[in-house]
Scaffold this motif. Structure first.
Motif, mmCIF file in Angstrom:
data_model
loop_
_atom_site.group_PDB
_atom_site.id
_atom_site.type_symbol
_atom_site.label_atom_id
_atom_site.label_comp_id
_atom_site.label_asym_id
_atom_site.label_seq_id
_atom_site.Cartn_x
_atom_site.Cartn_y
_atom_site.Cartn_z
ATOM 1 N N ALA A 114 103.209 -3.116 -51.162
ATOM 2 C CA ALA A 114 104.551 -2.558 -51.401
ATOM 3 C C ALA A 114 105.213 -3.244 -52.596
ATOM 4 C CB ALA A 114 105.414 -2.729 -50.154
ATOM 5 N N ASP A 115 105.075 -4.549 -52.708
ATOM 6 C CA ASP A 115 105.650 -5.259 -53.855
ATOM 7 C C ASP A 115 105.043 -4.762 -55.164
ATOM 8 O OD1 ASP A 115 107.196 -6.732 -52.148
ATOM 9 O OD2 ASP A 115 105.844 -8.488 -52.117
ATOM 10 N N LEU A 116 103.756 -4.457 -55.142
ATOM 11 C CA LEU A 116 103.122 -3.943 -56.349
ATOM 12 C C LEU A 116 103.675 -2.565 -56.700
ATOM 13 C CD1 LEU A 116 101.014 -4.045 -58.583
ATOM 14 C CD2 LEU A 116 99.323 -3.166 -56.950
ATOM 15 N N ALA A 117 103.884 -1.717 -55.711
ATOM 16 C CA ALA A 117 104.441 -0.388 -55.976
ATOM 17 C C ALA A 117 105.846 -0.499 -56.566
ATOM 18 C CB ALA A 117 104.457 0.424 -54.685
ATOM 19 N N ARG A 118 106.664 -1.435 -56.024
ATOM 20 C CA ARG A 118 108.021 -1.621 -56.562
ATOM 21 C C ARG A 118 107.967 -2.118 -58.006
ATOM 22 N NH1 ARG A 118 109.355 -5.537 -53.779
ATOM 23 N NH2 ARG A 118 109.966 -4.436 -51.898
ATOM 24 N N ALA A 119 107.074 -3.054 -58.260
ATOM 25 C CA ALA A 119 106.973 -3.589 -59.617
ATOM 26 C C ALA A 119 106.496 -2.530 -60.597
ATOM 27 C CB ALA A 119 106.009 -4.778 -59.624
ATOM 28 N N GLU A 120 105.594 -1.668 -60.168
ATOM 29 C CA GLU A 120 105.123 -0.606 -61.053
ATOM 30 C C GLU A 120 106.229 0.414 -61.329
ATOM 31 O OE1 GLU A 120 101.703 0.777 -58.956
ATOM 32 O OE2 GLU A 120 100.309 -0.560 -60.013
ATOM 33 N N ALA A 121 107.090 0.674 -60.314
ATOM 34 C CA ALA A 121 108.222 1.589 -60.534
ATOM 35 C C ALA A 121 109.204 0.995 -61.531
ATOM 36 C CB ALA A 121 108.909 1.878 -59.209
ATOM 37 N N ASN A 122 109.514 -0.285 -61.397
ATOM 38 C CA ASN A 122 110.411 -0.945 -62.343
ATOM 39 C C ASN A 122 109.813 -0.943 -63.746
ATOM 40 O OD1 ASN A 122 112.225 -1.493 -60.292
ATOM 41 N ND2 ASN A 122 111.380 -3.560 -59.890
ATOM 42 N N LEU A 123 108.481 -1.087 -63.815
ATOM 43 C CA LEU A 123 107.827 -1.062 -65.122
ATOM 44 C C LEU A 123 107.988 0.301 -65.768
ATOM 45 C CD1 LEU A 123 105.968 -2.234 -67.300
ATOM 46 C CD2 LEU A 123 104.008 -1.562 -65.893
ATOM 47 N N HIS A 124 107.859 1.358 -64.979
ATOM 48 C CA HIS A 124 107.992 2.700 -65.536
ATOM 49 C C HIS A 124 109.392 2.912 -66.109
ATOM 50 C CE1 HIS A 124 107.294 6.946 -66.069
ATOM 51 N NE2 HIS A 124 108.388 7.229 -65.345
ATOM 52 N N ALA A 125 110.420 2.483 -65.357
ATOM 53 C CA ALA A 125 111.808 2.651 -65.829
ATOM 54 C C ALA A 125 112.038 1.803 -67.073
ATOM 55 C CB ALA A 125 112.773 2.255 -64.720
ATOM 56 N N ALA A 126 111.523 0.565 -67.081
ATOM 57 C CA ALA A 126 111.738 -0.293 -68.241
ATOM 58 C C ALA A 126 111.021 0.258 -69.464
ATOM 59 C CB ALA A 126 111.231 -1.698 -67.923
ATOM 60 N N ARG A 127 109.866 0.874 -69.294
ATOM 61 C CA ARG A 127 109.132 1.434 -70.423
ATOM 62 C C ARG A 127 109.908 2.604 -71.047
ATOM 63 N NH1 ARG A 127 104.919 2.804 -67.971
ATOM 64 N NH2 ARG A 127 103.662 0.934 -68.362
ATOM 65 N N LEU A 128 110.460 3.503 -70.195
ATOM 66 C CA LEU A 128 111.234 4.644 -70.711
ATOM 67 C C LEU A 128 112.455 4.176 -71.476
ATOM 68 C CD1 LEU A 128 111.045 7.082 -67.651
ATOM 69 C CD2 LEU A 128 109.727 7.176 -69.777
ATOM 70 N N LYS A 129 113.146 3.155 -70.923
ATOM 71 C CA LYS A 129 114.364 2.666 -71.585
ATOM 72 C C LYS A 129 114.025 2.021 -72.922
ATOM 73 C CE LYS A 129 118.379 -0.283 -70.789
ATOM 74 N NZ LYS A 129 119.067 -1.180 -69.834
ATOM 75 N N ALA A 130 112.930 1.272 -72.960
ATOM 76 C CA ALA A 130 112.557 0.620 -74.203
ATOM 77 C C ALA A 130 112.169 1.651 -75.261
ATOM 78 C CB ALA A 130 111.401 -0.350 -73.949
ATOM 79 N N GLU A 131 111.439 2.684 -74.858
ATOM 80 C CA GLU A 131 111.050 3.727 -75.823
ATOM 81 C C GLU A 131 112.288 4.458 -76.352
ATOM 82 O OE1 GLU A 131 108.369 6.121 -73.639
ATOM 83 O OE2 GLU A 131 106.654 4.720 -73.790
ATOM 84 N N TYR A 133 115.457 3.314 -76.560
ATOM 85 C CA TYR A 133 116.241 2.444 -77.436
ATOM 86 C C TYR A 133 115.555 2.239 -78.783
ATOM 87 C CZ TYR A 133 119.880 1.035 -74.128
ATOM 88 O OH TYR A 133 120.968 1.024 -73.311
ATOM 89 N N ALA A 134 114.223 2.291 -78.789
ATOM 90 C CA ALA A 134 113.511 2.136 -80.051
ATOM 91 C C ALA A 134 113.802 3.299 -80.978
ATOM 92 C CB ALA A 134 112.013 2.022 -79.784
ATOM 93 N N GLU A 135 114.008 4.507 -80.430
ATOM 94 C CA GLU A 135 114.338 5.654 -81.270
ATOM 95 C C GLU A 135 115.791 5.616 -81.713
ATOM 96 O OE1 GLU A 135 113.390 9.028 -78.945
ATOM 97 O OE2 GLU A 135 111.212 8.714 -79.007
ATOM 98 N N ILE A 139 118.537 5.181 -85.843
ATOM 99 C CA ILE A 139 119.708 5.916 -86.367
ATOM 100 C C ILE A 139 120.992 5.136 -86.070
ATOM 101 C CG2 ILE A 139 118.574 8.154 -86.166
ATOM 102 C CD1 ILE A 139 120.107 8.619 -83.555
ATOM 103 N N GLU A 140 120.806 3.893 -85.686
ATOM 104 C CA GLU A 140 121.909 2.985 -85.403
ATOM 105 C C GLU A 140 122.838 3.523 -84.328
ATOM 106 O OE1 GLU A 140 123.828 2.090 -89.054
ATOM 107 O OE2 GLU A 140 122.122 0.955 -89.848
ATOM 108 N N ALA A 141 122.210 4.248 -83.321
ATOM 109 C CA ALA A 141 123.002 4.748 -82.190
ATOM 110 C C ALA A 141 123.213 3.646 -81.157
ATOM 111 C CB ALA A 141 122.311 5.933 -81.545
ATOM 112 N N VAL A 142 122.325 2.644 -81.137
ATOM 113 C CA VAL A 142 122.496 1.472 -80.272
ATOM 114 C C VAL A 142 122.318 0.235 -81.135
ATOM 115 C CG1 VAL A 142 121.706 2.618 -78.149
ATOM 116 C CG2 VAL A 142 120.053 1.466 -79.650
ATOM 117 N N SER A 143 122.855 -0.840 -80.667
ATOM 118 C CA SER A 143 122.732 -2.083 -81.435
ATOM 119 C C SER A 143 121.310 -2.643 -81.318
ATOM 120 C CB SER A 143 123.742 -3.118 -80.921
ATOM 121 O OG SER A 143 123.413 -3.493 -79.569
ATOM 122 N N ARG A 144 121.002 -3.512 -82.248
ATOM 123 C CA ARG A 144 119.698 -4.172 -82.198
ATOM 124 C C ARG A 144 119.582 -5.081 -80.976
ATOM 125 N NH1 ARG A 144 118.451 -6.000 -88.450
ATOM 126 N NH2 ARG A 144 118.348 -3.873 -89.342
#
Length: 392
Positions: A114-131, A133-135, A139-144
């Motif tokens: 179960a801990d692994l499933a939770r960590a993988e879910a958090n990884l998925h959300a963190a990956r989407l957010k990072a991608e 923010y990189a875009e 265009i300087e829509a978010v700060s560095r």
């Protein structure tokens, strides 16, 4: 009136007087001449020895030892639920020998999953957010700073997934350890625990021992002094070493019988034991019927080369004095008995192997030793020859 003596009467008187004197001289003690004659020399049986090539064999003490041995100890703590084996039976590698209660380890495994499933879910959300923010940072829509924080959160989520996977693997290993398996194929001894007993991880007490007895080892000990002597005789050419390769070994059991199968020398230790002054040799023997058990005392015979100039004498010809020196009686060139100290290497069948003190062509007394003494003349008769008429 004077009587005249005739010549005939004078002759008879002289003859009578001579006979009387002769009788007086010879009429002392009857049989004196016979008793003054020396007794005949005693008859002895001899063998004429010759130098010949003899294989030298060392007989060494030793004890049997298992080929493989495995002591079973639990790797996890728990209650023993099952012991699915018979004490003293043959077991196979990988066979389950003890079953420890797996319930707590199954729960730990499920929690780690179960801990692994939770960590993988958090990884998925963190990956989407990072991608995202990189875009937006282009265009300087978010700060560095916000983009950097999203990238760091992604790395942390990946680390948490890796940690969760390791925890799950550890839980899986612990769950597998609840089944105590035999690491080798062999015979298992008595069990130290029964179902219901509490065992702890890495405890000192052994649950049971499995030993592979086919093949089996025999650990032998040889004196370092004897080893040095052997090497010196080989170097001097008095002993010819055998061809390189496997050295055959014969085994003598505790009851004096010879083990049917022949073994091979497997290991020769390179260090001398400081306490005993001996070197350990290890031989390997087949043991398909299980006749040899660990700890048995045995004697092993190892060939150690061929001596080309050995002298063989029958066992009956050799004796020892009060100091333990080996002696044989030989007939010298004058026909007299001579006590000769000799060097004995070993027994070879019904004869002793003599390595010093005798030369080829000498006659060694084998029968009649009780009738002679050193320096006394003897009548020698070769063993196997027709009996000679006694001297008169």
């Amino acid at each position: 009136m004077q009587t005249r003596r005739t010549p005939l009467l004078d002759s008879l008187a002289v003859a009578a007087l001579s006979a009387t004197l002769l009788a007086a001289c010879s009429g002392g003690e009857p049989g004196a001449a016979a008793r003054s004659a020396p007794p005949p020399a005693p008859m002895v049986t001899v063998v004429t020895v010759q130098a010949e090539a003899v294989p030298m064999v060392a007989e060494l003490p030793g004890r049997t030892a298992p080929y493989l041995i495995a002591e079973l100890r639990p790797q996890v703590t728990g209650i023993v639920k099952e012991r699915p084996f018979t004490e003293g039976s043959e077991v196979k590698a990988g066979q389950v020998l003890y079953q420890i209660d797996p319930a707590p380890y199954q729960a730990a495994h499920a929690s780690a999953a179960a801990d692994l499933a939770r960590a993988e879910a958090n990884l998925h959300a963190a990956r989407l957010k990072a991608e995202r923010y990189a875009e937006l940072v282009r265009i300087e829509a978010v700060s560095r700073q916000a983009n950097d924080d999203a990238a760091a959160a992604l790395g942390q989520a990946r680390a948490e997934v890796a940690a969760a996977k390791a925890a799950l693997e550890k839980a899986k290993i612990d769950l597998d350890y609840t089944r105590v398996k035999s690491p080798i194929t062999g015979r298992i001894g008595r069990s130290a625990v029964t179902p219901g007993a509490l065992v702890t991880a890495n405890q000192d007490a052994v649950l049971a021992t499995v030993q592979q007895l086919d093949p089996i080892y025999v650990d032998l000990t040889q004196s370092s002094v004897e080893l040095l002597r052997l090497r010196r005789e080989i170097a001097a050419g008095r002993l010819q070493a055998g061809a390189k390769g496997e050295v055959p070994v014969k085994l003598i059991l505790e009851d004096g019988s010879e083990y049917a199968a022949e073994g091979r020398l497997a290991v020769a230790e390179v260090t001398v034991d400081e306490g005993t002054g001996s070197v350990t040799l290890r031989a390997r023997f087949p043991n398909p019927k299980g006749e040899l058990l660990p700890g048995m005392y045995v004697r092993a015979r190892l060939p150690q080369g061929v001596r080309s100039d050995a002298i063989l004498v029958p066992h009956a010809a050799l004796s020892r004095d009060a100091r333990g020196t080996a002696l044989v009686m030989v007939v010298d060139g004058e026909g007299k008995a001579e006590a000769r100290p000799v060097t004995v290497a070993q027994s070879f069948g019904e004869r002793w192997v003599i390595t010093g003190g005798l030369a080829g062509g000498e006659r060694v007394i084998v029968e009649g030793l009780q009738k002679i003494r050193p320096g006394a003349p003897v009548q020698a008769q070769e063993a196997g020859a027709a009996p000679a008429a006694p001297a008169r």
